[in-house]
Scaffold this motif. Structure first.
Motif, short mmCIF file in Angstrom:
data_model
loop_
_atom_site.label_atom_id
_atom_site.label_comp_id
_atom_site.label_asym_id
_atom_site.label_seq_id
_atom_site.Cartn_x
_atom_site.Cartn_y
_atom_site.Cartn_z
N MET A 120 -26.98 83.96 0.90
CA MET A 120 -27.32 83.09 1.92
C MET A 120 -28.90 82.92 2.35
N ILE A 121 -29.27 81.85 2.64
CA ILE A 121 -30.82 81.92 2.91
C ILE A 121 -30.91 81.63 4.19
N THR A 122 -30.68 82.62 5.20
CA THR A 122 -30.66 82.69 6.68
C THR A 122 -31.47 83.76 7.00
N GLN A 132 -29.66 74.12 5.65
CA GLN A 132 -28.44 75.22 5.33
C GLN A 132 -27.15 74.48 4.82
N GLN A 133 -26.65 73.53 5.64
CA GLN A 133 -25.68 72.52 5.29
C GLN A 133 -25.76 71.72 4.07
N TYR A 158 -24.59 70.73 -1.55
CA TYR A 158 -24.91 70.41 -2.83
C TYR A 158 -24.54 71.36 -3.86
N LEU A 159 -24.90 72.83 -3.58
CA LEU A 159 -24.15 73.90 -4.48
C LEU A 159 -22.63 73.76 -4.62
N ASP A 160 -21.96 73.65 -3.49
CA ASP A 160 -20.62 73.66 -3.83
C ASP A 160 -20.04 72.42 -4.35
N ALA A 161 -20.84 71.27 -4.29
CA ALA A 161 -20.20 69.93 -4.87
C ALA A 161 -20.63 70.17 -6.48
#
Length: 195
Positions: A1-3, A54-55, A60-63
């Protein structure tokens, strides 16, 4: 996660690899940046992703991952070939004389040479590809699509194209498709330039 929680993750990774994490700054954050090779250098303030960024990134990654999984399943169940192997056959079918040097095939497939070597070995066992010695450079080898490989590609393509249409093309409006093509084309161009 990039947070912001990523700082704790970074600390754990560095400690696990026997490295001392950089000292936290007074503001509580780490000074680091990620270069294109993926190494972390303690040189600049991290620009954390805001919620909208982040969304977009996660979507993008999920799709992308889900689409590749769906296409891989379709090819495997309908044609008995993996998405990766299908893509290599496509690259070879579009090349002059239906052959590419192994290095060129790896570049075209955006893969490593070792990954392509393993895949070509698999395809060779299936009779879809053969290795041909490069006459200009005796150390080099070509991967060449065989007639059986071309037939396998021709038999696999209709189902694959139908799956691409059903799970990708038909899910987007013409405007979305045009924007996505432009966006991904831009990113691919930049990333190829940085390789």
């Amino acid at each position: 996660m990039i947070t912001k929680d990523w700082g704790r993750y970074l600390t754990r990774i560095l400690r696990d690899h026997g490295k001392r994490p950089p000292a936290p700054r007074r503001s509580g954050g780490f000074r680091c940046s990620v270069n294109y090779a993926g190494r972390l250098d303690a040189v600049a303030e991290v620009r954390w992703l805001d919620p909208a960024e982040q969304q977009a990134w996660r979507a993008y990654l999920d799709a992308t991952r889900l689409l590749v999984r769906v296409l891989d399943r379709q090819l495997d169940s309908d044609a008995g070939i993996s998405f990766t192997d299908y893509e290599l056959l496509v690259q070879l079918s579009e090349a002059p004389d239906r052959r590419l040097r192994m290095r060129e095939l790896a570049d075209a497939a955006l893969s490593t040479r070792s990954g392509v070597t393993r895949a070509v070995t698999r395809l060779e066992r299936a009779g879809w590809v053969r290795r041909v010695e490069c006459l200009e450079d005796r150390r080099g080898m070509y991967a060449e699509l065989t007639p059986a490989g071309l037939a396998k590609l021709a038999a696999s393509a209709p189902g694959h194209v139908a799956a691409v249409r059903a799970h990708f093309i038909d899910e987007l409006t013409a405007a979305q498709l045009q924007q996505l093509g432009a966006t991904c084309g831009h990113l691919a161009e930049r990333l190829r330039a940085d390789r």
